[in-house]
Design a protein around this motif. Structure first.
Motif, PDB file in Angstrom:
ATOM      1  N   TYR A  51      38.268 -14.810   2.135  1.00  0.00           N
ATOM      2  CA  TYR A  51      38.007 -13.380   1.957  1.00  0.00           C
ATOM      3  C   TYR A  51      36.608 -13.028   2.468  1.00  0.00           C
ATOM      4  CZ  TYR A  51      35.140 -14.717  -2.049  1.00  0.00           C
ATOM      5  OH  TYR A  51      34.163 -15.263  -2.833  1.00  0.00           O
TER       6      TYR A  51
ATOM      7  N   THR B  69      43.958  -5.942   2.372  1.00  0.00           N
ATOM      8  CA  THR B  69      44.567  -7.217   2.739  1.00  0.00           C
ATOM      9  C   THR B  69      45.717  -6.970   3.695  1.00  0.00           C
ATOM     10  OG1 THR B  69      45.830  -6.996   0.677  1.00  0.00           O
ATOM     11  CG2 THR B  69      44.021  -8.566   0.663  1.00  0.00           C
TER      12      THR B  69
ATOM     13  N   LEU C 270      43.009 -11.203  -5.479  1.00  0.00           N
ATOM     14  CA  LEU C 270      41.584 -11.101  -5.158  1.00  0.00           C
ATOM     15  C   LEU C 270      40.889 -10.077  -6.052  1.00  0.00           C
ATOM     16  CD1 LEU C 270      39.367 -12.070  -3.225  1.00  0.00           C
ATOM     17  CD2 LEU C 270      40.099 -10.314  -1.611  1.00  0.00           C
TER      18      LEU C 270
ATOM     19  N   LEU D  31      36.195  -5.791  -0.419  1.00  0.00           N
ATOM     20  CA  LEU D  31      36.735  -7.126  -0.196  1.00  0.00           C
ATOM     21  C   LEU D  31      37.891  -7.038   0.785  1.00  0.00           C
ATOM     22  CD1 LEU D  31      36.916  -8.112  -3.965  1.00  0.00           C
ATOM     23  CD2 LEU D  31      35.354  -9.123  -2.295  1.00  0.00           C
ATOM     24  N   SER D  32      38.063  -8.073   1.600  1.00  0.00           N
ATOM     25  CA  SER D  32      39.196  -8.029   2.529  1.00  0.00           C
ATOM     26  C   SER D  32      39.656  -9.439   2.888  1.00  0.00           C
ATOM     27  CB  SER D  32      38.821  -7.254   3.795  1.00  0.00           C
ATOM     28  OG  SER D  32      37.709  -7.857   4.434  1.00  0.00           O
ATOM     29  N   VAL D  33      40.953  -9.533   3.200  1.00  0.00           N
ATOM     30  CA  VAL D  33      41.549 -10.774   3.700  1.00  0.00           C
ATOM     31  C   VAL D  33      42.532 -10.409   4.804  1.00  0.00           C
ATOM     32  CG1 VAL D  33      42.820 -12.886   3.163  1.00  0.00           C
ATOM     33  CG2 VAL D  33      41.543 -11.739   1.357  1.00  0.00           C
TER      34      VAL D  33
END
Lengths: 458, 486
Positions: free
Chosen positions: A43, A231, A405, A55-57
């Motif tokens: 992440y 995401t 997450l 936050l990111s994935v």
């Protein structure tokens, strides 16, 4: 947890950080994982100047992207005399803003092949959308817009409040065990605002006004109280640019974030509570103890204890009460861990003709047996394998990945928990399970519930 | 769509808040970028020598496999007076084999990380488990063992029967499920497809071990079965595993039990029934309508019609009942397969006092879709909602397996996974109106309302003078002549 939509209630159920609430990742050291190559969740985390966390994935398995905003506010932050308000407010976030019409959020999600939902728990409120990935920028705009510019008119407030009251009737009054489980999750508290519950009461909902909506938004819906989680199928540089464009300019209010002043005194005596309802097909029992916060070092051992007792057909409670003794139709032990003091809940619904007292005795005997004698290596391995498989299953979609997450970051206080929680679970030993059960359960005071047929005011 | 009023107290204060944020110059949503194509591949399929079809749909990136063994018959085979037989038979597969007890099977499955589940529905009985890739061989061994060697021990039958009777007590106390069970009975009359698949308090005690053994022997056979594997798996590996675990499974002599005739589309009996539940905290309302087997493009037309009426948050039923009037938390519809036929059901729960009003709103919405073409923008958005929901449903290994299962159980090709999006896109407003006009008329509609009847029965009778009222303790969902025990 109460949701905007019924259909997603099961998905939202993991918000409560229950047994599978923070689906854990796998550690390289984990014995179970040795046969699998399990990548860590890579992440990215950004902190904007206004205090917002992003936050990111990336995952390109399908051309979809999940956009979630979690606010660190929940039922425990309901204003006095307004129990149920944080949840009612969640519904109002779909009713329009300066540049969006009422329900336009649905036009930007559902109408283009996406979906949205929102849910409120004791500690958090989560807004979750999934859209075809070419609509990512539009969704970021829309989330920023309703954080900044919410508008609510009296007509839509009154109409949506009626919807929430029907939600109350459906979950609490019409569902044969709704009233029971609501009581079990709230009434044990002596002082903590968790005592009021998330769904609240019809009386308190009726007392709420548009002015309350305005004040609640101003107090809690601010960038330094929000976590954005994206995401799925996106380009990271483009995402950063859009986050800078739409979220970074939102000002952080000058007033400090309100701190929830909430404590629960240690329980000094055992208590009993009888809950009556007009429609109880089979009596039920529960015994409840206080749990440490979800971030406590004892949390993983409590989660493994709950799984040993409850996870799957081969779990101890199912085998003993439902299969062998046939005195219960279902039996469970849940670790309902929260940001503040949570609950450990042993509960069972009696089988036809069986005495609730006998059901409770059998339930407590199984819990005590796990506290008294260590679980075998193979039983512990079974539970850890189930937790791992569950984590994989729940993270297959952008929505599930984002929830894992967000749960780690918002409830757990650290996004990296998404990669360390299963390590912690894998390290739990049989002795750890015994130790935490002795500390929080067999050596602690409890509240015993009975659920029986009887008339109550509606 | 009403624009927000700007003169309420709320708006004034919020305007002040917004005034501090001149940094947000964006008054209209940015337009979407070019769409990325969405493609769902057709599954691969090959049969073993014994007739077992093996269907494989790979999904990359996740070390998981869902294994599902489906036998293509189910609750429609329940004999009269034995409602619940197919369900009990399938559920008991995992409760003991010639080699292992029920607790041993559960422990073995869960040590692999998954849960072994079995059950029956309309035109299908199944066993399924989801595990990580390295555990697949062992998991398939369990699936094969419980499918081929169940013992149906009388003690296990008694245990499951008692549990099922208790579960019925709970669902009979819930106005939503009570209305659903009653509406299906009204829609199909006394034929093979209208009884409760989970059985009734009267039928379950009649089921004997011999009934289970006989049904299993007749129906569970490789030439009427499909093995579905989805996730981290290739066709080659799937075929090798299938031969190992199912290659020696021989079909019994004689033919498989035939499916009963398709259900009627115009059942005899009452059109509107009230189940009186004096302690219910809400009323459950279900409108059911039997649909005949759908051919070709009719299938997608009916699915889009269902999406317009009750699929997703913004469908017409939810617009009228929840969003505009605040009468329910959720109003929705679905088409449930009954073999190649279908049962349309619109359902919701509301406060008892509103039950008659929502029945009237349901009927109005069915009338409207028969009389007036769906506007182009509404049609486009509901089609995208339907396509999006379908696409997301196959994003997990278990969802992908379930999608294949429902196709094969309805006698259709798994290759329809690949063509489904195009079929939905091709539906026009005239297709929907034609289908609705032919199938959604008042004659076929059956309505069940379960709740505190004294709070709504007079208003409902004004709409439906012929309605029947049954006390919840008198209800017999297996009774051939009506709903009431004699």
């Amino acid at each position: 947890v109460n949701s905007r939509l019924l259909a997603a209630a099961l998905v939202a159920a993991s918000l409560g950080a229950g047994l599978f609430g923070a689906p854990p990742a796998v550690g390289a050291a984990a014995p179970v994982a040795e046969t699998l190559k399990v990548p860590r969740i890579a992440y990215r985390e950004r902190k904007l100047g206004n205090g917002m966390t992003a936050l990111s994935v990336e995952s390109h398995a399908s051309p979809t992207v999940s956009v979630q905003v979690w606010y660190h506010v929940g039922g425990a932050d309901d204003p006095d005399g307004r129990s149920g308000f944080a949840h009612l407010f969640e519904h109002m976030m779909f009713k329009g803003s300066k540049y969006m019409k009422s329900e336009q959020f649905d036009r930007l999600t559902e109408d283009v092949g996406g979906e949205n939902n929102a849910s409120t728990a004791e500690d958090v409120t989560a807004y979750q959308a999934v859209v075809p990935s070419n609509h990512l920028e539009t969704l970021l705009w829309a989330e920023a817009e309703r954080l900044l510019n919410l508008r609510v008119d009296a007509a839509s407030f009154t109409s949506e409040r009626a919807v929430v009251e029907e939600e109350y009737r459906q979950r609490i009054l019409a569902s044969p065990y709704g009233l029971f489980f609501e009581a079990v999750r709230t009434q044990p508290y002596l002082r903590h605002p968790y005592r009021r519950g998330v769904i609240g009461s019809i009386e308190n909902l009726d007392a709420a006004s548009v002015a309350d909506v305005v004040a609640f938004h101003a107090t809690h819906y601010r960038p330094d109280n929000a976590t954005l989680v994206v995401t799925g199928d996106f380009d990271p540089r483009q995402l950063d640019a859009w986050v800078d464009k739409y979220f970074a300019p939102i000002p952080r209010p000058a007033a400090p974030l309100p701190r929830r002043d909430a404590t629960e005194p240690a329980w000094s005596a055992d208590r009993t509570i009888t809950v009556k309802a007009p429609n109880v097909p089979l009596p039920a029992v529960a015994t409840v103890w206080l749990a440490p916060p979800v971030t406590d070092a004892d949390a993983p051992a409590l989660q493994v204890a709950a799984a040993l007792l409850t996870a799957g057909e081969s779990s101890r409670l199912n085998q003993a009460l439902v299969y062998r003794q046939q005195i219960a139709t279902q039996a469970s032990f849940s670790a309902d861990l929260r940001a503040g003091p949570g609950l450990l809940i042993a509960s069972a619904i009696a089988a036809g003709g069986k005495s609730p007292a006998a059901v409770r005795a059998a339930l407590l005997a199984e819990v005590k047996r796990l506290a008294d004698r260590p679980a075998s290596r193979s039983e512990l391995d079974k539970i850890k394998t189930m937790l791992l498989t569950q984590a994989f299953s729940s993270r297959q979609t952008p929505l599930g990945l984002g929830m894992a997450l967000a749960d780690a970051a918002v409830l757990g206080g650290d996004a990296n928990r998404v990669n360390t929680d299963l390590d912690d679970l894998q390290r739990v030993s049989a002795a750890d399970v015994q130790r935490v059960l002795r500390r929080y359960v067999t050596g602690a005071h409890s509240v015993a519930f009975d659920y029986v047929q009887g008339s109550t005011a509606k | 769509m009403t624009p927000p009023a700007l003169r309420s107290l709320g708006s004034v204060l919020l305007s002040l808040l917004a005034g501090t944020a001149s940094a947000q110059p964006f008054e209209t949503p940015p337009p979407p970028a070019a769409p990325r194509p969405l493609a769902i591949a057709a599954p691969a399929e090959q049969a073993l020598a014994n007739g077992l079809r093996v269907i494989v749909a790979p999904r990359e990136g996740v070390p998981l496999v869902t294994a599902m063994l489906v036998v293509l018959s189910g609750s429609e085979l329940d004999p009269p007076q034995l409602s619940g037989l197919a369900s009990m038979t399938a559920s008991l597969l995992t409760q003991g084999t010639r080699r292992h007890t029920a607790p041993q099977i559960a422990a073995a499955a869960e040590a692999l990380g998954g849960s072994l589940e079995s059950g029956a529905g309309w035109s299908q009985s199944l066993v399924t488990i989801t595990v990580t890739t390295p555990k697949l061989g062992a998991a398939l061994g369990l699936v094969a063992e419980v499918t081929r060697e169940p013992t149906f021990a009388p003690s296990e039958l008694d245990r499951l029967r008692a549990q099922t009777l208790d579960a019925l007590k709970v669902s009979y106390a819930d106005p939503g499920s009570m209305a659903g069970l009653t509406a299906a009975r009204l829609a199909y009359g006394s034929g093979a497809w209208g009884h409760p698949a989970s059985g009734t308090p009267a039928s379950l005690p009649r089921i004997r071990q011999g009934d289970l053994v006989a049904l299993h022997r007749a129906a569970f056979r490789p030439d009427r079965a499909v093995l579905i594997l989805t996730g981290d798996i290739t066709l080659e590996r799937a075929l090798a595993l299938a031969r190992t675990h199912f290659g020696s499974w021989a079909a019994p002599a004689g033919v498989a039990p035939p499916q009963p005739p398709a259900p009627p589309t115009l059942a005899a009996g009452p059109a509107v029934a009230v189940v009186d539940m004096p302690a219910a905290g809400q009323a459950g309302v279900v409108l059911a309508l039997p649909l005949p087997p759908r051919q070709g493009a009719e299938r997608a037309a009916a699915d889009v019609l269902d999406a317009v009426l009750g699929g997703g948050y913004s469908s017409r039923l939810n617009q009228e009942i929840r969003i505009k009037r605040g009468l329910s938390y959720a109003a929705y519809s679905r088409i449930e397969a009954r073999g190649q036929s279908g049962l349309f059901q619109a359902a919701l729960q509301t406060k008892n006092e509103s039950a008659a009003e929502v029945v009237s709103l349901l009927k109005d919405e069915l009338d409207r879709v028969m009389q007036t073409p769906v506007p182009a923008d509404e049609l486009a958005s509901r089609k995208l909602t339907l396509i999006g929901g379908f696409s997301r449903s196959v994003e997990t290994t278990a969802g992908l397996a379930a999608a294949i299962r429902s196709l094969v159980a309805s006698g259709r090709s798994p290759a329809e996974l690949k063509t489904r999006i195009a079929a939905i896109e091709a539906v026009g407003p005239e297709d929907i109106q034609r289908y609705a006009a032919g199938r959604f008329g008042a004659a076929g509609r059956r309505i069940a309302v379960a709740g505190v009847s004294e709070r709504f029965v007079a208003a409902l009778r004004a709409q439906a003078p012929e309605l029947v009222v049954v006390g919840q303790d008198q209800l017999d969902l297996e009774h051939p002549g009506g709903l009431k025990r004699e």
